[in-house]
Design an enzyme around this catalytic site. Structure first.
Site, PDB file in Angstrom:
ATOM      1  N   GLU A  33       0.868  -1.173   0.000  1.00  0.00           N
ATOM      2  CA  GLU A  33       0.000   0.000   0.000  1.00  0.00           C
ATOM      3  C   GLU A  33       0.911   1.231   0.000  1.00  0.00           C
ATOM      4  O   GLU A  33       1.818   1.325   0.841  1.00  0.00           O
ATOM      5  CB  GLU A  33      -0.903   0.013   1.234  1.00  0.00           C
ATOM      6  CG  GLU A  33      -1.873   1.188   1.219  1.00  0.00           C
ATOM      7  CD  GLU A  33      -2.798   1.241   2.420  1.00  0.00           C
ATOM      8  OE1 GLU A  33      -3.548   2.226   2.533  1.00  0.00           O
ATOM      9  OE2 GLU A  33      -2.763   0.307   3.254  1.00  0.00           O
ATOM     10  N   ARG A 257       5.637 -13.564   9.565  1.00  0.00           N
ATOM     11  CA  ARG A 257       6.352 -12.287   9.609  1.00  0.00           C
ATOM     12  C   ARG A 257       7.573 -12.456  10.513  1.00  0.00           C
ATOM     13  O   ARG A 257       7.531 -13.149  11.528  1.00  0.00           O
ATOM     14  CB  ARG A 257       5.422 -11.230  10.193  1.00  0.00           C
ATOM     15  CG  ARG A 257       6.011  -9.846  10.307  1.00  0.00           C
ATOM     16  CD  ARG A 257       5.129  -8.995  11.203  1.00  0.00           C
ATOM     17  NE  ARG A 257       3.809  -8.813  10.642  1.00  0.00           N
ATOM     18  CZ  ARG A 257       3.494  -7.846   9.782  1.00  0.00           C
ATOM     19  NH1 ARG A 257       4.410  -6.988   9.396  1.00  0.00           N
ATOM     20  NH2 ARG A 257       2.265  -7.742   9.323  1.00  0.00           N
ATOM     21  N   LYS A 267       4.181   0.812  10.279  1.00  0.00           N
ATOM     22  CA  LYS A 267       4.186   2.074   9.530  1.00  0.00           C
ATOM     23  C   LYS A 267       3.660   3.224  10.372  1.00  0.00           C
ATOM     24  O   LYS A 267       4.140   4.352  10.271  1.00  0.00           O
ATOM     25  CB  LYS A 267       3.342   1.942   8.252  1.00  0.00           C
ATOM     26  CG  LYS A 267       4.051   1.262   7.099  1.00  0.00           C
ATOM     27  CD  LYS A 267       3.177   1.325   5.859  1.00  0.00           C
ATOM     28  CE  LYS A 267       3.794   0.570   4.702  1.00  0.00           C
ATOM     29  NZ  LYS A 267       2.900   0.533   3.542  1.00  0.00           N
TER      30      LYS A 267
END
Length: 554
Positions: A33, A257, A267
């Site tokens: 994104e 992850r 983020k």
């Protein structure tokens, strides 16, 4: 004979698919994104997705998941493309979820016509309350049984901008008693009157992640859609939408992850660090962003090596950032040019060396390089050495310079300290030394035994440089899990600036991609703040893991 590396579980799936003839080629995608800069976690995903199509027949698309216009910017799109290329990868197609907005709208209309989606007037809070809990069924919305015609009309009005933000959504009609709470009539579209970085003001309704992701994969005929573990609950909805829309059956696979200690990769938290000025920018060399690592001096090879070493697994774990530092040391040791820079100078006058005499002493650029190259370093009567390399009253095992003690100057002579010169306050301002003639490498007295070798620069030829010593941004292993605000755990010594260090003149011709080992100091690279006013170097990493020593003390 080297042992062949075992396959990870995704490679095993792909090899089985190819063996069965399920696909002639595989297609993957990297779908960021564009709402921030890429970080080390993204680097793992990039290396995995692009690495698979380097190993197996097929290709990878770069697709921007740009369905949230309020947080996305072209600046982030450009930075993402630069980072992927810098890491050494090329995508076949550059795509955007926004490329498919018309198709996704048609898909939504198709679901409505099949009686599988409805327009809901409930607020987001009301929808959340209807969801129930993992142990209690949800409640059906009072708008769930609207007619197909009414839903089509309302959805068209949503598209035309007839309603304000948040007043209506389009929801899938699945099962409010489903064990997977994501399957309890999830929201597919929301109203958002916001300017989009690519489609402008054409749309005021935007698909949710689940409505956009699988459908984009299907349009691009992605064979292996690889996500991190938090998307496991989404896979059921991913498959349901593909099945009900009767489109190309992409498949989602999840891997764990990798969290990295002494840093944060959220983020939202990284944006806080930038906006609240704890760091200078997204590419601050202390940031775990790819652009920050690049500016600090990390190489793409070292990051790819790191991603390869941590591997692909099904369980999450914490990775030691020391492994990343090890990978960059390994690579820089092979490629970095050796140079001499004195950070905290003390002056040496070689009293028996002729005044005004200059000689050029050859020194090896990199002893690890098979193709040996050398540069000439100017040597003169007055030089700088590091202040820490001299002690007036040294302990027994101090092998550097002291009164009456001898050391070798790197690539030059053996010298002996004869006298310490001080000012009126007792501060050392110079050392008087003598040298042993013909003691350079290859000369008659070269074999004189000394226990210490020091780096140095000729004062007359020294180039003033600024040195930025970067260290880990946080002083605790997992700042996100500590009590209170994660920013309370920022390392106050994460940046130390030496305004005037002195370098050998070869550094005057430095280029931005050159990597250096400053002898006995660490690995360094020229910073983009360099200007005509002066050279600025960033420390990429120390020569040894200093944190490992500290943890042993603790």
């Amino acid at each position: 004979m080297s042992e062949e590396k075992s396959l990870n579980f995704i490679e095993e799936i792909i090899e089985e698919d190819l063996r069965k003839g399920n696909y002639k080629e595989i297609v993957t995608r990297f779908p960021p994104e564009p709402n921030g800069y890429l970080h080390l976690g993204h680097a793992s995903s990039i290396c995995l997705n692009f690495g698979l199509t380097k190993k197996y027949p097929g290709y990878t698309n770069l697709r921007f998941d740009d369905t949230n216009p309020t947080t996305e910017e072209t600046e982030y799109v450009d930075s993402i493309k630069e980072d992927v290329k810098w890491l050494g990868f090329e995508w076949k197609n550059e795509r955007y979820a926004s490329d498919y907005f018309d198709t996704m709208y048609d898909y939504a209309v198709s679901l409505i016509k099949k009686g599988l989606a409805y327009v809901d007037d409930s607020t987001s809070e009301e929808i959340a309350a209807m969801k129930g809990t993992p142990t209690e069924h949800g409640k059906e919305s009072s708008y769930r049984n609207r007619s197909i015609e009414e839903n089509l009309d309302l959805f068209d009005q949503m598209k035309q901008g007839a309603f304000p933000d948040g007043s209506r959504t389009l929801r899938a009609k699945i099962d409010m008693a489903h064990v997977n709470m994501l399957m309890r009539d999830p929201v597919l579209y929301r109203i958002k009157h916001a300017h989009h970085h690519r489609t402008g003001d054409k749309w005021c309704i935007y698909p949710m992640y689940d409505m956009a992701h699988g459908q984009s994969d299907s349009i691009e005929q992605v064979t292996h859609s690889i996500c991190t573990l938090e998307f496991v609950p989404h896979r059921e909805l991913y498959d349901w939408l593909i099945e009900k829309l009767e489109i190309y059956p992409s498949h989602q696979y999840e891997f764990a992850r990798r969290n990295i200690n002494y840093t944060v990769t959220s983020k939202r938290k990284l944006l806080q660090l930038v906006n609240e000025r704890y760091v200078t920018s997204w590419d601050d060399p202390r940031m775990p962003t790819i652009s920050g690592l690049r500016r600090r001096g990390y190489t793409p090879e070292s990051i790819r090596d790191f991603c390869d070493r941590i591997g692909v697994a099904k369980r999450e774990n914490m990775v030691d950032v020391g492994l990343l530092e090890f990978c960059v040391r390994e690579h820089l040791n092979k490629i970095a040019l050796r140079r001499m820079v004195v950070f905290d100078p003390v002056k040496i006058i070689i009293t028996d060396y002729p005044e005004g005499q200059l000689e050029m002493v050859p020194s090896e650029d990199n002893p690890e390089d098979e193709n040996k190259t050398y540069r000439d370093i100017p040597f003169s009567r007055e030089i700088y050495i590091e202040r820490e390399d001299f002690m007036e009253d040294p302990p027994k095992k101090f092998f550097r310079l002291a009164p009456g003690q001898m050391v070798r100057l790197k690539s030059a002579y053996v010298i002996k300290c004869d006298e310490v010169i001080k000012d009126d306050l007792g501060n050392i301002i110079a050392l008087h030394c003598t040298h042993i003639p013909n003691s350079k490498t290859g000369e008659a007295n070269a074999n004189i035994k000394v226990k210490g070798t020091l780096h140095w620069v000729s004062i007359l030829h020294a180039v003033p440089v600024e040195i930025r010593l970067y260290d880990r941004l946080f002083k605790v292993e997992d700042p996100s899990s500590e009590e209170g605000d994660f920013k309370e755990y920022i390392n106050p010594d994460s940046l130390q600036i030496i305004k005037t260090a002195y370098a050998e003149p070869a550094l005057k011709t430095s280029k931005f991609n050159d990597r250096y080992q400053f002898l006995r100091k660490g690995y360094f690279m020229l910073d983009k703040d360099t200007s005509e006013e002066g050279l600025i170097f960033n420390r990429t990493v120390t020569l040894k893991d200093t944190w490992a020593k500290e943890s042993k003390k603790d």
